[in-house]
Every structure is written in C-alpha cells, then in structure tokens.
Motif scaffolding. Structure first.
Motif, PDB file in Angstrom:
ATOM      1  N   MET A 120       0.846  -1.204   0.000  1.00 40.08           N
ATOM      2  CA  MET A 120       0.000   0.000   0.000  1.00 40.08           C
ATOM      3  C   MET A 120       0.881   1.253   0.000  1.00 40.08           C
ATOM      4  N   LEU A 121       2.026   1.218   0.706  1.00 45.59           N
ATOM      5  CA  LEU A 121       2.928   2.367   0.707  1.00 45.59           C
ATOM      6  C   LEU A 121       3.423   2.647  -0.721  1.00 45.59           C
ATOM      7  N   ASP A 122       3.727   1.599  -1.460  1.00 40.82           N
ATOM      8  CA  ASP A 122       4.166   1.765  -2.837  1.00 40.82           C
ATOM      9  C   ASP A 122       3.095   2.448  -3.679  1.00 40.82           C
ATOM     10  N   GLU A 123       1.842   1.939  -3.513  1.00 38.21           N
ATOM     11  CA  GLU A 123       0.739   2.483  -4.324  1.00 38.21           C
ATOM     12  C   GLU A 123       0.511   3.962  -4.020  1.00 38.21           C
ATOM     13  N   VAL A 124       0.497   4.324  -2.790  1.00 38.15           N
ATOM     14  CA  VAL A 124       0.235   5.718  -2.404  1.00 38.15           C
ATOM     15  C   VAL A 124       1.387   6.612  -2.838  1.00 38.15           C
ATOM     16  N   ARG A 161       0.004   8.906  -5.656  1.00 36.55           N
ATOM     17  CA  ARG A 161      -0.307  10.066  -4.806  1.00 36.55           C
ATOM     18  C   ARG A 161      -1.789  10.101  -4.417  1.00 36.55           C
ATOM     19  N   VAL A 162      -2.402   8.935  -4.241  1.00 34.16           N
ATOM     20  CA  VAL A 162      -3.812   8.824  -3.830  1.00 34.16           C
ATOM     21  C   VAL A 162      -3.865   8.181  -2.433  1.00 34.16           C
ATOM     22  N   ALA A 163      -4.551   8.844  -1.550  1.00 30.98           N
ATOM     23  CA  ALA A 163      -4.641   8.317  -0.168  1.00 30.98           C
ATOM     24  C   ALA A 163      -5.498   7.047  -0.123  1.00 30.98           C
ATOM     25  N   ARG A 164      -5.165   6.186   0.772  1.00 27.14           N
ATOM     26  CA  ARG A 164      -5.917   4.943   0.979  1.00 27.14           C
ATOM     27  C   ARG A 164      -6.122   4.700   2.473  1.00 27.14           C
ATOM     28  N   GLN A 165      -7.252   3.988   2.764  1.00 22.38           N
ATOM     29  CA  GLN A 165      -7.531   3.658   4.182  1.00 22.38           C
ATOM     30  C   GLN A 165      -8.084   2.239   4.317  1.00 22.38           C
ATOM     31  N   VAL A 166      -7.830   1.654   5.467  1.00 24.16           N
ATOM     32  CA  VAL A 166      -8.285   0.300   5.779  1.00 24.16           C
ATOM     33  C   VAL A 166      -9.151   0.387   7.043  1.00 24.16           C
ATOM     34  N   THR A 167     -10.456   0.123   6.896  1.00 22.66           N
ATOM     35  CA  THR A 167     -11.386   0.219   8.053  1.00 22.66           C
ATOM     36  C   THR A 167     -11.651  -1.131   8.710  1.00 22.66           C
ATOM     37  N   THR A 168     -11.199  -2.181   8.058  1.00 23.20           N
ATOM     38  CA  THR A 168     -11.323  -3.503   8.686  1.00 23.20           C
ATOM     39  C   THR A 168     -10.142  -3.698   9.631  1.00 23.20           C
ATOM     40  N   PRO A 181       9.389  13.633  -0.760  1.00 22.49           N
ATOM     41  CA  PRO A 181       8.093  12.957  -0.889  1.00 22.49           C
ATOM     42  C   PRO A 181       8.062  11.652  -0.049  1.00 22.49           C
ATOM     43  N   GLY A 182       6.929  11.411   0.458  1.00 20.67           N
ATOM     44  CA  GLY A 182       6.772  10.173   1.273  1.00 20.67           C
ATOM     45  C   GLY A 182       5.300   9.864   1.571  1.00 20.67           C
ATOM     46  N   VAL A 183       5.087   9.049   2.547  1.00 18.21           N
ATOM     47  CA  VAL A 183       3.722   8.609   2.922  1.00 18.21           C
ATOM     48  C   VAL A 183       3.555   8.763   4.441  1.00 18.21           C
ATOM     49  N   LEU A 184       2.462   9.373   4.791  1.00 19.00           N
ATOM     50  CA  LEU A 184       2.130   9.526   6.219  1.00 19.00           C
ATOM     51  C   LEU A 184       1.109   8.432   6.578  1.00 19.00           C
ATOM     52  N   ALA A 185       1.453   7.531   7.497  1.00 21.09           N
ATOM     53  CA  ALA A 185       0.548   6.447   7.963  1.00 21.09           C
ATOM     54  C   ALA A 185      -0.032   6.832   9.318  1.00 21.09           C
ATOM     55  N   VAL A 186      -1.359   6.835   9.402  1.00 20.09           N
ATOM     56  CA  VAL A 186      -2.073   7.144  10.657  1.00 20.09           C
ATOM     57  C   VAL A 186      -2.833   5.873  11.096  1.00 20.09           C
ATOM     58  N   CYS A 187      -2.571   5.426  12.311  1.00 15.67           N
ATOM     59  CA  CYS A 187      -3.189   4.184  12.832  1.00 15.67           C
ATOM     60  C   CYS A 187      -4.017   4.492  14.076  1.00 15.67           C
ATOM     61  N   ARG A 227      -0.480  -8.501  21.463  1.00 11.09           N
ATOM     62  CA  ARG A 227      -1.471  -8.553  20.375  1.00 11.09           C
ATOM     63  C   ARG A 227      -2.393  -7.353  20.461  1.00 11.09           C
ATOM     64  N   ARG A 228      -2.476  -6.598  19.330  1.00 14.93           N
ATOM     65  CA  ARG A 228      -3.315  -5.406  19.281  1.00 14.93           C
ATOM     66  C   ARG A 228      -4.042  -5.369  17.941  1.00 14.93           C
ATOM     67  N   HIS A 229      -5.144  -4.641  17.939  1.00 14.30           N
ATOM     68  CA  HIS A 229      -5.947  -4.465  16.726  1.00 14.30           C
ATOM     69  C   HIS A 229      -5.967  -2.987  16.364  1.00 14.30           C
ATOM     70  N   PHE A 230      -5.989  -2.696  15.040  1.00 13.64           N
ATOM     71  CA  PHE A 230      -5.948  -1.297  14.612  1.00 13.64           C
ATOM     72  C   PHE A 230      -6.535  -1.192  13.206  1.00 13.64           C
ATOM     73  N   ILE A 231      -6.903   0.070  12.839  1.00 14.93           N
ATOM     74  CA  ILE A 231      -7.228   0.448  11.455  1.00 14.93           C
ATOM     75  C   ILE A 231      -6.279   1.591  11.080  1.00 14.93           C
ATOM     76  N   PHE A 232      -6.086   1.798   9.788  1.00 20.23           N
ATOM     77  CA  PHE A 232      -5.098   2.807   9.403  1.00 20.23           C
ATOM     78  C   PHE A 232      -5.451   3.406   8.051  1.00 20.23           C
ATOM     79  N   SER A 233      -4.758   4.532   7.776  1.00 21.51           N
ATOM     80  CA  SER A 233      -4.856   5.196   6.468  1.00 21.51           C
ATOM     81  C   SER A 233      -3.454   5.624   6.034  1.00 21.51           C
TER      82      SER A 233
END
Length: 689
Positions: A70-74, A78-85, A115-121, A99-105
C-alpha cells in the motif's frame, strides 16, 4: 513551509506536530519508504522501530507485506488509501504491548525528507475485543438455548410463555397433539373447555392466588381432555418474569403426570380400603370401598349384595340388598340402606351373568327405569346423573356383589383407566368378603340350630308361659343364650335361662348339649332333686366333658298350690337375678344373698336354693344379660330400667307374651343376644294367650 516545483506548490509539514497525538503516526520517505518519524502513540501500539530503515526492514511481521505494498501504491499514484477492517499485530517486537488491533490510512505527503507517505493508525483493540466477547457470549447463549430446546424436545412437556393479559405462546409445542385442539393464542373459555369441568374453578383459583399481590410460583394439577376424548392429569408450573418491579410475563411448563397421579391414587385407595376391611366386618368392608372411591373416581357409589346360592333357587327372581353407599359432598345424601331385597334390573343382570363391568350413559337425570335397586329414581333425577357403571365383585369366580359408580351433573363418564382402578380397588375387598360370607354361613347354621332348640313353651294348667329370643344384630345372629320350660308329670314345671360364653357355632353347639342334659336331669324326678342339685349335677357333667368354658344359668322349679298360687324354688349360677312383678306391689329382683359361681368354674362348690311364693297375677321373669347391658352404662342402671319398663307393661294389662316382646324391643343399643322367659299364675279356665 512550502516547496516550489514544476507542478506547483506542494505543502510541506513538520511531522513533529504529531508528537502528542493520541493516534499512532509514522512517516516514510522515498521509494524505499525509509522510516523517518513515529510518535509516542505509534511506539505504544507497535513498539520501537529503527529510524532510517526501509519499510520492509521495519515492518517484518508476517502480514506486513500488504502494508508495504500500500505504501508503494500511495507513493507512486499520490492517492490516499484507508483500511477500516481491523488489522492485527501480534506485538512480538521488544517493548510492544502484545497482540493489538488497529485500522489505518496512508496519505501522500512532502516533508523536509522529501516525498513520502504519512501512515495514521487508530488502536481499536478495546472495540474489537468487546465485539469479539459479545459475539462469543451471543454464540454461547445461542448454543445454550439450542441445548435447552433440544432437552425440552426430549421430555413430554409443553413449554409456554404467557403475558398478564392471558396471551400465550408455545416455546416447546405439543398442545395440539395432546388435546387434538389447535393452539389458541389466548386463554379463553374455549381453551378452558378442554379442562375437566370439576377442575376449572380450582385451576383459576390457584392461578389467581399465585398472580395477585406479590406474584409467586404457580403449580396446579388438573385433568385435560386428550385427543382420544379421555381425560389425563396434567401438572402446570410457572414462574413470573419481573422487570422494573412488574411482572411482564410468565414462563411455564405443562407435563402429563397421569401415570404418577394414578399410582399415588392407587396406593392411597388401597391403603384406605385395607384399613376399613381389617376388622373383617362385611358392612364395614363394603362401606370402606364406597368411601374410598368417592370422590376420587366417581361422584357416588353404592354396593349391593346378592343372596347366597343356598337361598336362591331355579326360577327365582334375582334380588340384591344395598349394604353401603356414599355420595360426594354437595350431592343429596343417599337414603340409608333399607336392608330389603329388591329385584335387579336388566343392566345388573347382564353384569352378573357376564361377570364384566358395564357402562350406561343417558341424558341428564333420565336413567332407565329400575336401573338401580333400592336407589330412588328422584335421587338420580335430582343429582342429574348422566352415567352408571356397574362392576361385579367376584369371590371364587362367583359374583357375590356388585358396585355401582354414578357420574352426576357435568361429570364425564369414567374412562378405561378409571374402570381398571375401580376394579382393582374392589378386588381388595374380596378376601374380607369371603371371610364375612363364611362367617355368615356359619352363623346361619348355628342360628338354625339354636332356633330349632328354642322350642315353644308348653301349656301349663294354672299358669301363663311366654318366651322370646332376639339376636344382637343381623350379622351376629348366634350365641349361647337359651331358655327352656318343661311340664313335669306331677303337674309342676321348670324354667331355665342360661348364657354360654361366646358367639359362634361352638357356643351354639355347647348350648344345645347343656340344654338337653339339664332337661334330662330336671325331668328325672324320682330322686326329687332340687334346682341347686340339678345345676350341681349339670356342672359336674359339663366340667368333666369340657363342654363349655363358662356358663351362667338360673334354674327354677314351680309347684302349684291349692289356692291357685305357685311355690317357686330356684338356684342361680352366676346369672342376673329373676325379676318378680307382684300383682299388687312394686317390682323387685330375687337376689337373695347373691348368685353362686357360674358353671364350669368349681364343680365341688355347694349350690344354694331360694324360695318364694307366687300369687295369682304375679309375674316371674328370667332373662339374660343382653336385656340389661347397654354400652356406656352401669349394669345396675340397666336392671333399674328393665324393672321400670316391666312395671309399665304390667300396669298396661298386656299379656305375658306381649310383655316379653316389649321388653326386648325397648333395648335399642343391644350388643349381645337376649332371651327372656316369663311365668304368671292365672285362674284355671282363663285364656292363656
């Protein structure tokens, strides 16, 4: 800060602004996605990671490849992506919380690192665990309910839920199969129609008591009509469900308990019959049967005895005597048994001949004429009798009696199970009935013997003689009481009254022997034996031959006098004293100094003679103790009463025979046989009857 490029200005920011953010933030730069920044929240979620390393090196978890992709794709489009599952990290990195659970964008950004990618969890562990636990609990509840339903389906129960407004629904079905009626969603009059008429009021009352005020546990056993038309006992139990202090519904079960109920009833009835028949008395035994089955099996019950085969002959109309009857509370009582024999009707005749029970159903209060002997038609009409069930009672394969069970008012006819139990209860009375019949035959034999020996008194010139004998009851018609009178060749006469201990055939046989021997002794006047000598000789013979255990007697010798009177000499062997009714004075007992010993006690003891003169019109009475013994009273009171009654009869101017009859009839609570013989001097030529 802004950076200028060929495509326009691209915003540039400092990642440090996220240092205190509550969400996890990480910044990568360049096509290799080298980790340039992460905040404290990221460290708390994933553990410390090495800055400057590529994403493939930093995120080495087994499932991290999808994140790197996903980091490669973004980065490239240059299109943001998010995972709600929710995603899961096992937290194996040192310092990670596990063990932890999370969602991220992932969003494209430009920072001082290029240039880079900002990951928010966002940490969703609490929510995921709560949802998982709720799901597990829900599944456990589902499985528990499934097991409960399977369990309820395996037992013969109907599980139901009822609202306070009487709306009812089945949780575990079976009502329609049991009753043959479609399930009704509300308790109404049509639903109650399946309940036995005698149980409806009690069912409603029990429910009211359980549901009013502070609701409590409801339990009631009642009868319901089944698909076959018969009634079976059902037990319903229910508990209130309370929410907010109010009953919102009732959860209950209904179970077929017919077999358990009938077994308990059988034990109770048989125990009751066994207690009532222990004494062996026929009327008591049959009465115990009638009492036992009312009201458990029927509304009323009557028992009829048939005559013994010795009494009935060919061509004789069959009759029956009602010996016991009982009706349940609320019905008019049945008349007391009359003791009279009545012809049996066609239905009873069929039962006797076939030796099988018969059920007769008819419109309310309209039985066929003569359906039951000795039961008034108006009783059947007033009680609105709708069915009669006749059950034969057999002893040694012979019908000796039959019972009739009556269903009254709205009572349905008895079913096969009721008939079977009724027959079983009646079976228990066969042995006492057999014993009572055997005793009755023995008593009848003894009574025949006894009455054959109690011959009419002789005609004695110058005297009036009369004697009477009365058995204690219809079921105890034998005993050792006897009387006798002899006219001797010289014109004198003897009177004897006696009582042998016992009330059986042996006592009657002993009585016949003693009476015959005393007649021989008294008639043999060549030795001029006195009454005391006659009794002494009888005592020696009776004791030597062991004829009887104990005998009381008064033996008198009466000799006519020239003035028309008679001289009386007597001896008393332990018997009540003679009663003298003077023609011109009050009655008195001829007690002397008291009686001698009874016979068969000490034959060596001397006996005493007593003497008195009887004038014209005087009456001498010899009697047995059955005439003066009354339960609960002293013997002296009985003697006093007898004297008063005898005096009243004498003053009424009745004959001696009538006087004896009246004295016997005056004793209404006699428990023993009674005999009396009287002697009265009269003028020659006066009628003696």
């Amino acid at each position: 800060m802004r950076r200028t490029g060929g495509e326009g200005d691209v915003p540039e920011f400092d990642p440090e602004v996220f240092d205190r953010a509550i969400v996890a933030v990480a910044l990568t730069a360049g096509p290799e996605h080298r980790l340039r920044y992460y905040n404290d929240a990221f460290r708390g979620l994933f553990g410390p990671r090495r800055l400057g390393a590529t994403a493939a090196e930093v995120y080495d978890e087994p499932d991290a490849g999808r994140f790197v992709h996903m980091l490669d794709e973004v980065y490239h489009d240059r299109v943001a992506r998010q995972v709600t599952t929710p995603r899961t990290t096992e937290g194996t990195t040192p310092g990670a919380p596990g063990r932890r659970h999370f969602i991220f964008s992932c969003s494209p950004v430009v920072s001082r690192h290029g240039p880079g990618v900002l990951a928010v969890c966002v940490d969703t562990t609490a929510q995921v665990e709560a949802a998982r636990q709720a799901e597990e609990e829900s599944e456990e509840r589902r499985l528990t309910l499934q097991r409960y339903e399977a369990l309820m389906s395996a037992v013969p129960q109907i599980i139901w839920l009822m609202k306070p407004n009487w709306d009812i629904s089945e949780l575990v079905g079976g009502f329609e199969k049991f009753t043959g009626m479609p399930w009704r969603p509300k308790i109404d009059s049509e639903w109650l129609a399946a309940v036995h008429p005698h149980d409806r009021t009690r069912l409603l009352r029990t429910w009211k008591e359980a549901s009013q005020d502070t609701p409590g546990f409801f339990v009631c056993t009642f009868r319901m009509r089944t698909a076959s038309g018969e009634y079976r006992h059902v037990q319903s139990r229910a508990a209130p469900v309370v929410r907010g202090g109010e009953v919102v519904e009732w959860v209950g079960s209904s179970t077929d308990v017919e077999d358990q109920w009938r077994n308990r009833l059988r034990e109770r009835l048989l125990a009751k019959v066994a207690t009532g028949t222990a004494a062996g008395d026929l009327a008591q035994a049959l009465g115990a049967v009638a009492d036992a089955v009312v009201p458990e099996l029927t509304d009323a019950c009557a028992v009829f005895m048939l005559p013994s085969p010795e009494v009935t002959g060919a061509g004789t109309a069959l009759t029956a005597v009602r010996v016991a009857s009982t009706a349940k509370e609320g019905l008019p009582p049945l008349p007391a048994p009359s003791g009279q024999a009545h012809p049996v009707g066609p239905l009873a005749q069929q039962v006797i001949e076939s030796r099988r029970p018969r059920l007769m159903v008819f419109p309310s209060g309209q039985p066929p004429a003569g359906a039951l002997p000795d039961v008034p038609a108006h009783w059947l009409r007033d009680t609105r009798t709708t069915s009669l069930t006749l059950v034969p009672i057999l002893v040694d394969s012979t019908v000796v009696a039959f019972a009739c069970a009556a269903g009254c008012s709205d009572s349905p006819p008895p079913g096969p199970a009721d008939l079977a139990l009724l027959g079983e209860v009646l079976h228990e009375v066969r042995e006492p009935l057999r014993q009572a019949m055997e005793l009755q035959r023995t008593r009848q034999t003894a009574l025949t013997l006894q009455r054959a020996l109690l011959t009419p008194t002789p005609r004695v010139p110058g005297a009036e003689l009369a004697a009477r004998y009365q058995p204690a009851s219809r079921t105890a018609e034998i005993g050792g009481d006897w009387y006798d009178a002899l006219l001797l060749p010289d014109g004198s006469a003897t009177l004897t009254i006696g009582d042998i201990a016992g009330h059986d055939l042996e006592a009657a046989t002993s009585m016949s022997q003693l009476r015959s021997m005393l007649r021989v002794i008294a008639y043999d006047r060549f030795r001029q034996a006195t009454p005391a000598e006659c009794l002494a000789q009888l005592d020696r013979v009776a004791d030597g031959l062991a004829i009887a255990p104990l005998v009381t007697a008064v033996h008198a010798h009466l000799v006519p006098k020239a003035d028309g009177g008679w001289h009386a000499a007597w001896s008393n062997a332990g018997h009540p004293p003679p009663l003298l009714l003077p023609a011109d004075g009050p009655p008195r007992y001829l007690e002397g100094a008291g009686p001698d010993l009874p016979l068969c006690v000490d034959p060596t003891r001397a006996r005493t003679n007593w003497h008195t003169d009887l004038k014209l019109g005087d009456t001498l009475l010899l009697f047995t103790d059955g005439l003066i013994e009354v339960p609960g009273t002293d013997l002296a009171d009985g003697m006093a009463d007898l004297a008063v009654q005898a005096e009243a009869a004498k003053n009424a101017g009745v004959t001696l025979a009538t006087l004896c009859t009246r004295l016997l009839a005056a004793v209404t609570e006699r428990r023993d046989d009674a005999a009396i013989i009287g002697f009265r001097p009269v003028s020659v030529g006066r009628p003696l009857l």
